[in-house]
Design a protein around this motif. Sequence first.
Motif, PDB file in Angstrom:
ATOM      1  N   PRO A  81     -76.739 105.538 -67.584  1.00 35.30           N
ATOM      2  CA  PRO A  81     -76.217 104.250 -67.109  1.00 35.30           C
ATOM      3  C   PRO A  81     -76.966 103.043 -67.689  1.00 35.30           C
ATOM      4  CG  PRO A  81     -77.281 105.424 -65.300  1.00 35.30           C
ATOM      5  CD  PRO A  81     -77.234 106.354 -66.466  1.00 35.30           C
ATOM      6  N   ILE A  82     -78.256 103.179 -67.969  1.00 33.82           N
ATOM      7  CA  ILE A  82     -78.988 102.066 -68.577  1.00 33.82           C
ATOM      8  C   ILE A  82     -78.450 101.802 -69.983  1.00 33.82           C
ATOM      9  CG2 ILE A  82     -81.221 101.354 -69.534  1.00 33.82           C
ATOM     10  CD1 ILE A  82     -82.563 102.492 -67.041  1.00 33.82           C
ATOM     11  N   GLU A  83     -78.212 102.856 -70.744  1.00 32.63           N
ATOM     12  CA  GLU A  83     -77.663 102.676 -72.089  1.00 32.63           C
ATOM     13  C   GLU A  83     -76.260 102.071 -72.024  1.00 32.63           C
ATOM     14  OE1 GLU A  83     -78.192 106.524 -73.894  1.00 32.63           O
ATOM     15  OE2 GLU A  83     -80.194 105.987 -74.626  1.00 32.63           O
ATOM     16  N   ALA A  84     -75.479 102.460 -71.028  1.00 31.43           N
ATOM     17  CA  ALA A  84     -74.147 101.868 -70.861  1.00 31.43           C
ATOM     18  C   ALA A  84     -74.269 100.385 -70.482  1.00 31.43           C
ATOM     19  CB  ALA A  84     -73.349 102.636 -69.802  1.00 31.43           C
ATOM     20  N   TRP A  85     -75.266 100.054 -69.652  1.00 36.11           N
ATOM     21  CA  TRP A  85     -75.498  98.649 -69.281  1.00 36.11           C
ATOM     22  C   TRP A  85     -75.889  97.837 -70.518  1.00 36.11           C
ATOM     23  CZ3 TRP A  85     -79.699  95.311 -69.405  1.00 36.11           C
ATOM     24  CH2 TRP A  85     -79.570  94.131 -68.665  1.00 36.11           C
ATOM     25  N   ILE A  86     -76.756  98.401 -71.356  1.00 34.57           N
ATOM     26  CA  ILE A  86     -77.141  97.730 -72.604  1.00 34.57           C
ATOM     27  C   ILE A  86     -75.897  97.470 -73.455  1.00 34.57           C
ATOM     28  CG2 ILE A  86     -78.331  98.064 -74.818  1.00 34.57           C
ATOM     29  CD1 ILE A  86     -80.543  99.559 -73.228  1.00 34.57           C
ATOM     30  N   ALA A  87     -75.049  98.478 -73.585  1.00 33.55           N
ATOM     31  CA  ALA A  87     -73.823  98.321 -74.382  1.00 33.55           C
ATOM     32  C   ALA A  87     -72.923  97.239 -73.791  1.00 33.55           C
ATOM     33  CB  ALA A  87     -73.075  99.654 -74.461  1.00 33.55           C
ATOM     34  N   SER A  88     -72.839  97.186 -72.466  1.00 31.67           N
ATOM     35  CA  SER A  88     -71.987  96.162 -71.843  1.00 31.67           C
ATOM     36  C   SER A  88     -72.559  94.762 -72.075  1.00 31.67           C
ATOM     37  CB  SER A  88     -71.789  96.428 -70.345  1.00 31.67           C
ATOM     38  OG  SER A  88     -72.962  96.148 -69.616  1.00 31.67           O
ATOM     39  N   GLU A  89     -73.872  94.627 -72.064  1.00 34.67           N
ATOM     40  CA  GLU A  89     -74.495  93.332 -72.336  1.00 34.67           C
ATOM     41  C   GLU A  89     -74.257  92.898 -73.783  1.00 34.67           C
ATOM     42  OE1 GLU A  89     -76.508  90.876 -70.459  1.00 34.67           O
ATOM     43  OE2 GLU A  89     -75.083  91.878 -69.149  1.00 34.67           O
ATOM     44  N   ILE A  90     -74.388  93.834 -74.703  1.00 35.03           N
ATOM     45  CA  ILE A  90     -74.133  93.515 -76.110  1.00 35.03           C
ATOM     46  C   ILE A  90     -72.664  93.140 -76.302  1.00 35.03           C
ATOM     47  CG2 ILE A  90     -74.044  94.488 -78.448  1.00 35.03           C
ATOM     48  CD1 ILE A  90     -76.620  96.066 -77.636  1.00 35.03           C
ATOM     49  N   ASP A  91     -71.769  93.877 -75.660  1.00 29.62           N
ATOM     50  CA  ASP A  91     -70.338  93.546 -75.734  1.00 29.62           C
ATOM     51  C   ASP A  91     -70.077  92.153 -75.170  1.00 29.62           C
ATOM     52  OD1 ASP A  91     -69.849  96.026 -76.826  1.00 29.62           O
ATOM     53  OD2 ASP A  91     -69.003  96.883 -74.988  1.00 29.62           O
ATOM     54  N   ARG A  92     -70.726  91.838 -74.066  1.00 27.56           N
ATOM     55  CA  ARG A  92     -70.540  90.516 -73.441  1.00 27.56           C
ATOM     56  C   ARG A  92     -70.998  89.405 -74.378  1.00 27.56           C
ATOM     57  NH1 ARG A  92     -73.530  86.798 -70.775  1.00 27.56           N
ATOM     58  NH2 ARG A  92     -75.429  88.053 -70.866  1.00 27.56           N
ATOM     59  N   LEU A  93     -72.175  89.579 -74.949  1.00 23.50           N
ATOM     60  CA  LEU A  93     -72.697  88.550 -75.854  1.00 23.50           C
ATOM     61  C   LEU A  93     -71.828  88.413 -77.103  1.00 23.50           C
ATOM     62  CD1 LEU A  93     -76.485  89.329 -75.500  1.00 23.50           C
ATOM     63  CD2 LEU A  93     -75.257  87.360 -74.569  1.00 23.50           C
ATOM     64  N   HIS A  94     -71.363  89.519 -77.609  1.00 22.53           N
ATOM     65  CA  HIS A  94     -70.474  89.467 -78.775  1.00 22.53           C
ATOM     66  C   HIS A  94     -69.174  88.739 -78.422  1.00 22.53           C
ATOM     67  CE1 HIS A  94     -68.350  90.531 -82.401  1.00 22.53           C
ATOM     68  NE2 HIS A  94     -67.387  91.022 -81.667  1.00 22.53           N
ATOM     69  N   SER A  95     -68.620  89.059 -77.272  1.00 18.25           N
ATOM     70  CA  SER A  95     -67.370  88.414 -76.849  1.00 18.25           C
ATOM     71  C   SER A  95     -67.566  86.916 -76.653  1.00 18.25           C
ATOM     72  CB  SER A  95     -66.852  89.061 -75.572  1.00 18.25           C
ATOM     73  OG  SER A  95     -66.547  90.421 -75.808  1.00 18.25           O
ATOM     74  N   VAL A  96     -68.707  86.527 -76.120  1.00 15.12           N
ATOM     75  CA  VAL A  96     -69.015  85.103 -75.961  1.00 15.12           C
ATOM     76  C   VAL A  96     -69.089  84.437 -77.335  1.00 15.12           C
ATOM     77  CG1 VAL A  96     -70.833  83.479 -75.272  1.00 15.12           C
ATOM     78  CG2 VAL A  96     -70.097  85.273 -73.702  1.00 15.12           C
ATOM     79  N   ASN A  97     -69.754  85.091 -78.280  1.00 13.08           N
ATOM     80  CA  ASN A  97     -69.840  84.538 -79.638  1.00 13.08           C
ATOM     81  C   ASN A  97     -68.460  84.362 -80.256  1.00 13.08           C
ATOM     82  OD1 ASN A  97     -72.596  84.207 -79.824  1.00 13.08           O
ATOM     83  ND2 ASN A  97     -72.946  86.212 -80.741  1.00 13.08           N
ATOM     84  N   MET A  98     -67.571  85.295 -79.958  1.00 15.73           N
ATOM     85  CA  MET A  98     -66.227  85.245 -80.526  1.00 15.73           C
ATOM     86  C   MET A  98     -65.280  84.379 -79.687  1.00 15.73           C
ATOM     87  SD  MET A  98     -66.924  86.963 -83.131  1.00 15.73           S
ATOM     88  CE  MET A  98     -65.336  86.874 -83.880  1.00 15.73           C
ATOM     89  N   ARG A  99     -65.797  83.821 -78.599  1.00 17.91           N
ATOM     90  CA  ARG A  99     -65.004  83.003 -77.675  1.00 17.91           C
ATOM     91  C   ARG A  99     -63.836  83.795 -77.081  1.00 17.91           C
ATOM     92  NH1 ARG A  99     -69.138  80.234 -78.147  1.00 17.91           N
ATOM     93  NH2 ARG A  99     -69.191  78.154 -78.992  1.00 17.91           N
ATOM     94  N   ASP A 100     -64.061  85.078 -76.884  1.00 17.74           N
ATOM     95  CA  ASP A 100     -63.069  85.957 -76.264  1.00 17.74           C
ATOM     96  C   ASP A 100     -63.448  86.094 -74.793  1.00 17.74           C
ATOM     97  OD1 ASP A 100     -61.338  87.934 -75.434  1.00 17.74           O
ATOM     98  OD2 ASP A 100     -61.780  89.312 -77.093  1.00 17.74           O
ATOM     99  N   TRP A 101     -63.065  85.099 -74.013  1.00 16.56           N
ATOM    100  CA  TRP A 101     -63.502  85.020 -72.619  1.00 16.56           C
ATOM    101  C   TRP A 101     -63.011  86.181 -71.769  1.00 16.56           C
ATOM    102  CZ3 TRP A 101     -67.297  82.367 -73.685  1.00 16.56           C
ATOM    103  CH2 TRP A 101     -67.252  81.212 -74.460  1.00 16.56           C
ATOM    104  N   PRO A 102     -61.764  86.665 -71.927  1.00 12.97           N
ATOM    105  CA  PRO A 102     -61.358  87.839 -71.125  1.00 12.97           C
ATOM    106  C   PRO A 102     -62.225  89.072 -71.425  1.00 12.97           C
ATOM    107  CG  PRO A 102     -59.418  86.722 -71.992  1.00 12.97           C
ATOM    108  CD  PRO A 102     -60.614  86.099 -72.657  1.00 12.97           C
ATOM    109  N   ALA A 103     -62.554  89.287 -72.695  1.00 12.79           N
ATOM    110  CA  ALA A 103     -63.403  90.440 -73.043  1.00 12.79           C
ATOM    111  C   ALA A 103     -64.822  90.247 -72.507  1.00 12.79           C
ATOM    112  CB  ALA A 103     -63.425  90.643 -74.555  1.00 12.79           C
ATOM    113  N   ALA A 104     -65.318  89.019 -72.562  1.00 15.87           N
ATOM    114  CA  ALA A 104     -66.655  88.740 -72.020  1.00 15.87           C
ATOM    115  C   ALA A 104     -66.686  89.014 -70.523  1.00 15.87           C
ATOM    116  CB  ALA A 104     -67.059  87.299 -72.314  1.00 15.87           C
ATOM    117  N   SER A 105     -65.623  88.602 -69.847  1.00 21.63           N
ATOM    118  CA  SER A 105     -65.533  88.831 -68.398  1.00 21.63           C
ATOM    119  C   SER A 105     -65.458  90.327 -68.087  1.00 21.63           C
ATOM    120  CB  SER A 105     -64.320  88.099 -67.842  1.00 21.63           C
ATOM    121  OG  SER A 105     -64.232  88.286 -66.462  1.00 21.63           O
ATOM    122  N   ALA A 106     -64.681  91.057 -68.884  1.00 21.97           N
ATOM    123  CA  ALA A 106     -64.558  92.509 -68.664  1.00 21.97           C
ATOM    124  C   ALA A 106     -65.908  93.205 -68.887  1.00 21.97           C
ATOM    125  CB  ALA A 106     -63.498  93.093 -69.596  1.00 21.97           C
TER     126      ALA A 106
END
Length: 150
Positions: free
Chosen positions: A106-131
């Motif tokens: 679960p920690i590795e999955a949390w890390i992946a979700s944080e990286i996904d969130r930051l990437h989505s923010v960089n791409m201005r993909d707000w629905p993906a960042a929220s997910a």
Amino acid sequence: MATAATAAALASPSTPAQHTVNVVPPPPAEYSNAEVQAAKSSACAAWEQAALATAAASKERAAVTAPGSIDERFDARATEKRVSMAEISYLRTQIEPAAPETVVTPIEAWIASEIDRLHSVNMRDWPAASAALNRGNGLVDVIAPACGLR
């Protein structure tokens, strides 16, 4: 005579010797209960630090409201990203091989979700960042009890 021997050798080449290498994987590592507990404690403490620091950076960024200058919002977002990536990088160094999978997965999955969130923010993909944020928040409810934090 040498020419005849060479011609005969070329006409019927010999098969080179075949070598067989048997690769035997090493047995799985075995860790003592003390080693497992120490690795779990290290991973859990690092995760708690990362989770609290990233949450604080996100709250600080959210506190810079729309009336704030563009520079203030940009700086707050940049700080949030720097803190998150620094904490994730540190957290990765604290996950030892002896740590139990019930904590590591679960920690590795949390890390992946944080990286996904930051990437989505960089791409201005707000629905993906929220997910990604929701996925990470859901993992908090798995990691905290596994680490004995709740």
